[in-house]
Scaffold this active site. Structure first.
Site, PDB file in Angstrom:
ATOM      1  N   CYS A   1       0.826  -1.206   0.000  1.00  0.00           N
ATOM      2  CA  CYS A   1       0.000   0.000   0.000  1.00  0.00           C
ATOM      3  C   CYS A   1       0.866   1.264   0.000  1.00  0.00           C
ATOM      4  O   CYS A   1       1.446   1.607  -1.019  1.00  0.00           O
ATOM      5  CB  CYS A   1      -0.970  -0.031   1.173  1.00  0.00           C
ATOM      6  SG  CYS A   1      -2.322   1.170   1.005  1.00  0.00           S
TER       7      CYS A   1
ATOM      8  N   HIS B   1      -3.724  -5.111   0.600  1.00  0.00           N
ATOM      9  CA  HIS B   1      -3.196  -5.584   1.888  1.00  0.00           C
ATOM     10  C   HIS B   1      -3.257  -7.113   1.964  1.00  0.00           C
ATOM     11  O   HIS B   1      -4.339  -7.674   2.169  1.00  0.00           O
ATOM     12  CB  HIS B   1      -3.982  -4.973   3.050  1.00  0.00           C
ATOM     13  CG  HIS B   1      -3.741  -3.521   3.244  1.00  0.00           C
ATOM     14  ND1 HIS B   1      -2.744  -3.038   4.058  1.00  0.00           N
ATOM     15  CD2 HIS B   1      -4.355  -2.433   2.706  1.00  0.00           C
ATOM     16  CE1 HIS B   1      -2.760  -1.715   4.032  1.00  0.00           C
ATOM     17  NE2 HIS B   1      -3.723  -1.326   3.214  1.00  0.00           N
TER      18      HIS B   1
ATOM     19  N   GLU C   1      -2.183  -8.909   4.346  1.00  0.00           N
ATOM     20  CA  GLU C   1      -2.212  -9.347   5.739  1.00  0.00           C
ATOM     21  C   GLU C   1      -3.616  -9.484   6.310  1.00  0.00           C
ATOM     22  O   GLU C   1      -3.802 -10.125   7.350  1.00  0.00           O
ATOM     23  CB  GLU C   1      -1.394  -8.383   6.620  1.00  0.00           C
ATOM     24  CG  GLU C   1      -1.967  -6.990   6.796  1.00  0.00           C
ATOM     25  CD  GLU C   1      -1.594  -6.007   5.698  1.00  0.00           C
ATOM     26  OE1 GLU C   1      -1.686  -4.788   5.946  1.00  0.00           O
ATOM     27  OE2 GLU C   1      -1.230  -6.448   4.590  1.00  0.00           O
TER      28      GLU C   1
ATOM     29  N   SER D   1       0.996 -12.962  38.391  1.00  0.00           N
ATOM     30  CA  SER D   1      -0.387 -12.494  38.490  1.00  0.00           C
ATOM     31  C   SER D   1      -1.379 -13.641  38.431  1.00  0.00           C
ATOM     32  O   SER D   1      -2.561 -13.449  38.701  1.00  0.00           O
ATOM     33  CB  SER D   1      -0.684 -11.533  37.337  1.00  0.00           C
ATOM     34  OG  SER D   1      -0.657 -12.226  36.099  1.00  0.00           O
TER      35      SER D   1
ATOM     36  N   GLY E   1      -1.870 -15.026  35.559  1.00  0.00           N
ATOM     37  CA  GLY E   1      -2.236 -14.994  34.156  1.00  0.00           C
ATOM     38  C   GLY E   1      -1.256 -15.746  33.275  1.00  0.00           C
ATOM     39  O   GLY E   1      -0.215 -16.231  33.728  1.00  0.00           O
ATOM     40  N   VAL E   2      -1.571 -15.794  31.988  1.00  0.00           N
ATOM     41  CA  VAL E   2      -0.778 -16.568  31.038  1.00  0.00           C
ATOM     42  C   VAL E   2       0.620 -15.989  30.860  1.00  0.00           C
ATOM     43  O   VAL E   2       1.624 -16.712  30.924  1.00  0.00           O
ATOM     44  CB  VAL E   2      -1.498 -16.632  29.664  1.00  0.00           C
ATOM     45  CG1 VAL E   2      -0.625 -17.344  28.638  1.00  0.00           C
ATOM     46  CG2 VAL E   2      -2.832 -17.339  29.795  1.00  0.00           C
ATOM     47  N   ASP E   3       0.721 -14.678  30.634  1.00  0.00           N
ATOM     48  CA  ASP E   3       2.011 -14.071  30.302  1.00  0.00           C
ATOM     49  C   ASP E   3       3.042 -14.240  31.416  1.00  0.00           C
ATOM     50  O   ASP E   3       4.171 -14.690  31.174  1.00  0.00           O
ATOM     51  CB  ASP E   3       1.835 -12.583  29.986  1.00  0.00           C
ATOM     52  CG  ASP E   3       0.922 -12.339  28.800  1.00  0.00           C
ATOM     53  OD1 ASP E   3       0.746 -13.283  28.007  1.00  0.00           O
ATOM     54  OD2 ASP E   3       0.379 -11.233  28.670  1.00  0.00           O
TER      55      ASP E   3
END
Length: 509
Positions: free
Chosen positions: A79, A167, A169, A221, A223-225
């Site tokens: 683009c 695009h 993507e 935490s 959580g996943v991360d």
């Protein structure tokens, strides 16, 4: 050495999507702002120029120096990138006279060029630009057109330089992934060896080389991360990693005990700190959402700092920062002032004077989960819904009290457990209950009641930037509503949120 692709960002809303599509091809890539081209270009196998909200004809248009790229590395302009190459290398770009936004079809493409290998006839593409290329740059040839856009794709002769005005993507370009593969694999000869297993091996080696025998502290935490980051650090450092899990009193029902037990089973060195009383005392009567966040953040930092000082020889702070946060902090429009507020330890590096180790900083969320899976982490942990850093405090609209927290924990517990029992949990990206500042009239056992109302929220999303409400079965909602009203004292009405983001947000505060 890991082969990699450079993506130069000109401010397009789709730049991260380019990176995600490239990673889906098992190819490693990095995004840099157009004005911060890396010095070590010889370490990249190919370069992609992103789209942009700017016009190449504007005085303030992004203007990168491609001297060490064009003609020296395989280059794909998307683009704005295609228009930039045309405009500054002998072609002509001007405002389009026809609509060049939305779906289009490749009326013509060069079937002999490897760029269009295995692309179907009349393949659908997605256009999104106001300018158009009127004449191609010098020394180039046309390789693709749509009904309205003649110069939809071109190639510079005697160079591996390609350019497209659509695009590849986005989902709407049906053969977009194949086009990216053709350019990167067949033309640029990039190896498809970016896998979760290869990342784990690389990350562990990098951590060992970087941290050596030093001590690291990490705030978990649940959580996943942060959990995947902890596992990577643990594999590299063993008992040199010290984890702290703080209970702020705003977690889900039984979450503190359950997550601690889960971490213990993973072999992590974790210390649990129950500071729920301190948090809830400070939050008593607070109703303003940003004030809630600030109070929670400050107390967390104070507690984490205090606990960290009890660990001898700490020199590194581990964080579960992921790639979207890194990209945001080096955006085209200038560095962000801070990493996103959902990072619980955002203010700690400056206070504690520790060096940072962020093993996930180059991964997207879905890649983090795949890395966790490759390390044989519990699937129930990896599939956990995102949960806000301030916890239930921002799901209690209005003043926070211990009674409201307790009620909401019970409601949330019934809702989340219900999703699991009905095999709906994995179909939902995030779910939770919201305690509304509303009392309503009800009838229970022939008696009039005037009690609280809660809203249930369940959304589908990929990254939280946009989200659609989930059409949960009526039978499920009916059962959960009855179960909440019959079992949670103080609730006599349940509603379901059917708002999408945008215009609404996922959380209510």
């Amino acid at each position: 050495m890991q082969e990699k692709v450079l993506i130069l960002d000109f401010g397009s809303q789709y730049t991260q999507l380019i990176a995600r599509r490239v990673r889906e091809l098992f190819i490693y890539c990095e995004i840099y702002p157009y004005q911060k081209i890396p010095n070590d270009l010889n370490t990249y196998k190919a370069v992609i120029l992103s789209g942009s909200p700017f016009s190449v004809r504007a005085n303030d248009a992004p203007h990168p120096n491609l001297e060490q790229i064009k003609g020296k590395l395989p280059l794909l302009g998307v683009c704005y990138g295609a228009q930039y190459i045309a405009h500054f290398y002998g072609g002509q770009v001007n405002l389009s006279k026809t609509r060049e936004y939305g779906r289009a079809n490749l009326k013509y493409f060069d079937t002999k060029d490897p760029f269009f290998k295995d692309i179907s006839k009349n393949s659908q593409v997605w256009m999104s630009h106001a300018d158009t290329i009127l004449t191609l740059p010098k020394g180039s040839k046309l390789i693709g057109s749509t009904e309205d856009v003649i110069n939809a794709a071109y190639k510079i002769l005697d160079e591996d330089t390609y350019a497209i005005q659509f695009h590849p993507e986005v989902y709407h370009t049906t053969d977009g992934k194949q086009i990216l593969k053709n350019f990167l694999v067949d033309i640029a000869n990039v190896k498809q060896n970016w896998t979760p297993d290869s990342f784990v091996e690389m990350a562990i080696n990098e951590i060992k080389e970087k941290v050596r025998e030093d001590v690291v502290i990490l705030g978990l935490s649940g959580g996943v991360d942060s959990s995947v980051a902890a596992m990577l650090l643990n594999r590299a450092l063993g008992d040199k990693l010290n984890c702290i899990f703080v209970n702020n009193g705003l977690l889900r029902k039984n979450e503190y005990e359950e997550v601690l037990a889960q971490y213990s089973g993973m072999g992590l060195n974790v210390k649990g700190v129950d500071a729920s009383k301190k948090f809830l005392n400070a939050l008593e009567g607070i109703s303003e959402p940003e004030m809630k966040r600030k109070i929670i953040g400050k107390i967390f930092i104070d507690i984490f700092n205090l606990e960290a000082k009890k660990v001898k020889g700490v020199k590194w702070l581990g964080q579960g920062t992921i790639y979207p946060d890194v990209i945001e902090s080096i955006s085209v429009n200038g560095p962000s002032a801070t990493i996103k507020s959902h990072h619980n330890v955002g203010g700690l590096p400056e206070q504690m004077k520790l060096k940072l180790v962020e093993p996930l900083r180059m991964l997207f969320k879905d890649e983090v989960r795949r890395v966790g899976k490759s390390m044989n982490m519990d699937s129930s942990l990896l599939a956990r819904h995102p949960f806000p850093g301030p916890g239930l405090s921002i799901r209690i609209l209005g003043e926070i009290t211990r009674e409201k927290v307790s009620i909401l924990q019970e409601v949330d517990h019934i809702f989340i457990n219900g999703l699991r029992k009905w095999n709906l949990y994995d179909d939902v990206w995030q779910a939770g209950a919201i305690f509304l500042p509303v009392n309503s009239v009800g009838v229970m056992g022939d008696e009039r009641t005037y009690e609280n109302c809660v809203a249930l929220r369940a959304v589908q999303s990929t990254d939280g930037m946009t989200a659609d409400w989930v059409n949960l079965p009526y039978e499920f909602l009916q059962k959960i509503s009855n179960e909440i009203i019959n079992n949670v004292k103080g609730i006599n009405r349940v509603v379901y949120d059917i708002s999408s983001k945008p215009p609404a947000t996922i959380e209510w505060e």
